[in-house]
Scaffold this active site. Structure first.
Site, short mmCIF file in Angstrom:
data_model
loop_
_atom_site.label_atom_id
_atom_site.label_comp_id
_atom_site.label_asym_id
_atom_site.label_seq_id
_atom_site.Cartn_x
_atom_site.Cartn_y
_atom_site.Cartn_z
N HIS A 1 3.00 -32.33 -15.06
CA HIS A 1 3.51 -31.08 -15.63
C HIS A 1 4.45 -31.46 -16.78
O HIS A 1 5.34 -32.29 -16.59
CB HIS A 1 4.27 -30.28 -14.57
CG HIS A 1 5.07 -29.16 -15.15
ND1 HIS A 1 4.50 -28.19 -15.94
CD2 HIS A 1 6.40 -28.87 -15.10
CE1 HIS A 1 5.45 -27.34 -16.35
NE2 HIS A 1 6.61 -27.74 -15.86
N SER B 1 9.60 -25.32 -10.41
CA SER B 1 11.02 -25.28 -10.04
C SER B 1 11.25 -24.35 -8.87
O SER B 1 10.53 -23.38 -8.66
CB SER B 1 11.84 -24.78 -11.24
OG SER B 1 11.89 -25.78 -12.21
N ASN C 1 6.27 -25.48 -23.73
CA ASN C 1 6.05 -25.30 -22.30
C ASN C 1 5.19 -24.05 -22.08
O ASN C 1 5.44 -23.01 -22.68
CB ASN C 1 7.40 -25.14 -21.56
CG ASN C 1 7.26 -25.35 -20.06
OD1 ASN C 1 6.15 -25.47 -19.54
ND2 ASN C 1 8.38 -25.40 -19.36
N ASP D 1 19.99 -32.72 -35.03
CA ASP D 1 19.07 -33.67 -35.68
C ASP D 1 17.64 -33.37 -35.20
O ASP D 1 17.40 -33.36 -33.99
CB ASP D 1 19.50 -35.09 -35.25
CG ASP D 1 18.60 -36.18 -35.83
OD1 ASP D 1 17.55 -35.85 -36.41
OD2 ASP D 1 18.96 -37.37 -35.67
N SER E 1 17.40 -29.67 -12.98
CA SER E 1 15.94 -29.47 -13.01
C SER E 1 15.22 -30.81 -13.20
O SER E 1 14.17 -31.05 -12.61
CB SER E 1 15.53 -28.46 -14.09
OG SER E 1 15.64 -29.00 -15.38
N CYS F 1 6.12 -22.96 -12.21
CA CYS F 1 5.02 -23.64 -12.91
C CYS F 1 3.95 -24.16 -11.96
O CYS F 1 2.91 -24.64 -12.40
CB CYS F 1 5.54 -24.80 -13.75
SG CYS F 1 6.93 -24.33 -14.78
N GLU G 1 4.39 -17.31 -14.04
CA GLU G 1 5.82 -17.14 -13.81
C GLU G 1 6.28 -15.88 -14.51
O GLU G 1 7.30 -15.31 -14.15
CB GLU G 1 6.58 -18.37 -14.36
CG GLU G 1 8.08 -18.36 -14.16
CD GLU G 1 8.87 -17.63 -15.25
OE1 GLU G 1 10.09 -17.62 -15.14
OE2 GLU G 1 8.28 -17.09 -16.21
N1 CAA Z 1 17.13 -38.73 -31.84
C1 CAA Z 1 16.35 -39.07 -30.78
N2 CAA Z 1 16.64 -38.68 -29.49
C2 CAA Z 1 17.73 -37.91 -29.29
C3 CAA Z 1 18.56 -37.53 -30.35
C4 CAA Z 1 18.23 -37.96 -31.69
N3 CAA Z 1 18.97 -37.62 -32.73
N4 CAA Z 1 19.55 -36.77 -29.84
C5 CAA Z 1 19.35 -36.70 -28.51
N5 CAA Z 1 18.25 -37.39 -28.17
C6 CAA Z 1 17.64 -37.54 -26.85
C7 CAA Z 1 18.63 -37.73 -25.73
O1 CAA Z 1 19.05 -39.08 -25.63
C8 CAA Z 1 17.82 -37.28 -24.53
O2 CAA Z 1 16.92 -38.29 -24.15
P1 CAA Z 1 16.77 -38.69 -22.60
O3 CAA Z 1 16.36 -37.43 -21.88
O4 CAA Z 1 15.72 -39.74 -22.58
O5 CAA Z 1 18.13 -39.15 -22.14
C9 CAA Z 1 16.97 -36.15 -25.12
O6 CAA Z 1 17.01 -36.29 -26.53
C10 CAA Z 1 17.48 -34.75 -24.77
O7 CAA Z 1 18.83 -34.72 -25.12
P2 CAA Z 1 19.91 -34.01 -24.16
O8 CAA Z 1 19.71 -34.51 -22.76
O9 CAA Z 1 21.24 -34.11 -24.76
O10 CAA Z 1 19.34 -32.51 -24.27
P3 CAA Z 1 19.96 -31.17 -23.76
O11 CAA Z 1 20.97 -31.41 -22.70
O12 CAA Z 1 20.40 -30.40 -24.95
O13 CAA Z 1 18.70 -30.44 -23.15
C11 CAA Z 1 17.09 -30.17 -21.37
C12 CAA Z 1 17.62 -31.07 -22.49
C13 CAA Z 1 18.09 -30.19 -20.21
C14 CAA Z 1 15.75 -30.68 -20.92
C15 CAA Z 1 16.99 -28.72 -21.91
O14 CAA Z 1 16.05 -28.67 -22.97
C16 CAA Z 1 16.54 -27.72 -20.84
O15 CAA Z 1 17.35 -27.20 -20.10
N6 CAA Z 1 15.20 -27.40 -20.80
C17 CAA Z 1 14.65 -26.45 -19.84
C18 CAA Z 1 14.53 -27.03 -18.43
C19 CAA Z 1 13.45 -28.08 -18.31
O16 CAA Z 1 12.50 -28.13 -19.05
N7 CAA Z 1 13.60 -28.95 -17.29
C20 CAA Z 1 12.59 -29.96 -17.00
C21 CAA Z 1 12.36 -30.16 -15.51
S1 CAA Z 1 12.10 -28.57 -14.70
C22 CAA Z 1 10.44 -28.22 -14.89
O17 CAA Z 1 9.66 -29.05 -15.24
C23 CAA Z 1 9.99 -26.81 -14.63
C24 CAA Z 1 9.85 -26.10 -15.94
O18 CAA Z 1 8.77 -26.10 -16.51
C25 CAA Z 1 11.02 -25.45 -16.50
#
Ligand code: CAA
Length: 381
Positions: free
Chosen positions: A234, A305, A273, A30, A202, A112, A80
């Site tokens: 960040h 990270s 990002n 979605d 993370s 980062c 990075e």
């Molecule tokens: N409508 C609205 N919202 C929806 C939705 C829909 N149809 N479907 C899902 N969502 C929401 C979920 O409820 C969730 O919200 P919350 O976080 O508020 O709970 C959000 O969308 C994301 O959904 P998921 O948690 O299911 O997403 P995911 O598991 O597929 O992936 C992630 C999310 C883990 C961040 C992934 O994108 C990822 O691994 N990203 C890279 C790592 C990252 O950015 N980490 C952040 C901290 S580390 C850091 O900051 C250093 C850096 O730069 C990497």
């Protein structure tokens, strides 16, 4: 004490973008998961003749055109996405910008967080000799494997900053809070073009680092939360800033709301990002979209990270009043990719042992021309 901080700040990004609606069609997710759930609309994506050097040099060129090169004796390049285990990417930028030989150049790495480490090192250099100015470039291409949860949080961009005494934009205050912890939340081995990430870990590592750095700031005479007017975090994706704001409020027992986060997310929602540049794209976004910040205090949370983080503060200076949104035009000018073109570019690899000439695509002032004799070649367009 001499005021030292960000005198000027400029952003640059890539030739291409991928709309996350297009990605959602491919992944069958979605689109609101990306737009609302992650808070991202688009991601910048480099053309074959763009990289961290071309983006960094483009941002720095605009900065030096406005401010001249006088007093610039140090160029710190934070990234990075390093291109060489030995040579600093800043050395290529030094040549592209025609900087004099009397400039020290080095690369700073810690995911980062590197841009913030570079700024603090620059502040130290300027404190020693207030006539010097330091060019800090934070430039990154955030890349995860295709079809992984991290894919919608890719992006690319550069922030160039001039750190100087009596800065026009933001005075960096002396107190800061630190928090480091050896954690396997996100890293990129030397032989990998994409990051390895444990998404859940993370997020929790980021939030633990936030409260840890805040507590250290408070223990080092930092300001009370009520004396900070805007918080900029960040932003690996902009929803992360909202999670951070909620966690900090919970930690301090105050409701910080999240309306104040909107101006700082305008650029990042479209950039994706940009790792080291991400926090400073947020700072630029706040300064460019809010007109009454002069004299107000910014709280900046930098997270890299692995992990190293810092909570620092800065006071907005009168020069910020004349800033306007210059970056949306660059974001609008990007050329959208089809999903197949994006996946083709993502899969592209350039082994250093193979001579190659890149196609001419970018319209930026500098381009990555290719590899010759295992060395990277750049040119001014
Ligand atoms: N409508 C609205 N919202 C929806 C939705 C829909 N149809 N479907 C899902 N969502 C929401 C979920 O409820 C969730 O919200 P919350 O976080 O508020 O709970 C959000 O969308 C994301 O959904 P998921 O948690 O299911 O997403 P995911 O598991 O597929 O992936 C992630 C999310 C883990 C961040 C992934 O994108 C990822 O691994 N990203 C890279 C790592 C990252 O950015 N980490 C952040 C901290 S580390 C850091 O900051 C250093 C850096 O730069 C990497």
């Amino acid at each position: 004490m001499t005021a030292i901080g960000i005198h000027d700040l400029e952003l640059a990004t890539t030739h291409h973008l991928l709309d996350l609606g297009v990605l959602a069609e491919r992944t069958g997710v979605d689109p609101d998961k990306y737009r609302l759930g992650l808070g991202q609309d688009e991601m910048s994506f480099p053309a074959p003749d763009e990289d961290i050097v071309t983006m960094g040099a483009t941002a720095a060129l605009a900065l030096l055109d406005r401010n001249g090169m006088e007093g610039v004796r140090t160029l710190l390049f934070a990234t990075e996405s390093g291109l060489d285990h030995s040579k600093a990417a800043g050395v290529f930028v030094h040549k592209l910008l025609g900087l004099p030989a009397q400039v020290r150049v080095a690369e700073i790495k810690q995911a980062c967080y590197g841009g913030t480490a570079a700024i603090q090192a620059a502040v130290g250099i300027v404190q020693r000799n207030p006539r010097e100015r330091v060019l800090v470039i934070a430039s990154d291409i955030a890349r995860y494997t295709l079809d992984s949860p991290g894919e919608p949080t890719q992006g690319a961009g550069a922030a160039a900053m001039l750190i100087a005494a009596d800065p026009a934009l933001v005075e960096i205050e002396p107190a800061s809070g630190l928090f480091s912890d050896d954690v396997d939340d996100f890293w990129r081995p030397n032989d990998s073009t994409t990051a390895i990430v444990d998404g859940r870990l993370s997020i929790s590592a980021y939030l633990d680092a936030l409260t840890g750095a805040w507590d250290d700031l408070a223990g080092h005479d930092g300001p009370a939360i009520g004396d900070i007017d805007r918080l900029v975090y960040h932003q690996p994706y902009t929803k992360m800033a909202r999670k951070a704001q909620a966690r900090l409020g919970e930690h301090l027992g105050v409701d910080l709301g999240d309306d104040g986060l909107v101006p700082g997310a305008i650029y990042n929602r479209r950039l994706g990002n940009a790792y080291t540049a991400s926090l400073y794209a947020g700072v630029a976004s706040v300064l460019d979209h809010e007109s009454d910040l002069v004299g107000k205090r910014l709280g900046l949370f930098s997270y890299g990270s692995g992990s190293v983080s810092e909570f620092l503060t800065g006071v907005v200076q009168p020069g910020a009043a004349s800033r306007t949104d210059r970056f949306t035009a660059a974001l609008d000018a990007r050329v959208p990719l089809t999903i197949d073109a994006y996946r083709g570019l993502h899969a592209r690899e350039l082994p250093s042992a193979q001579d190659v000439e890149t196609p001419r695509v970018t319209e930026a002032p500098f381009r990555f021309a290719g590899i010759q004799g295992s060395a990277r070649r750049y040119e001014r367009r």
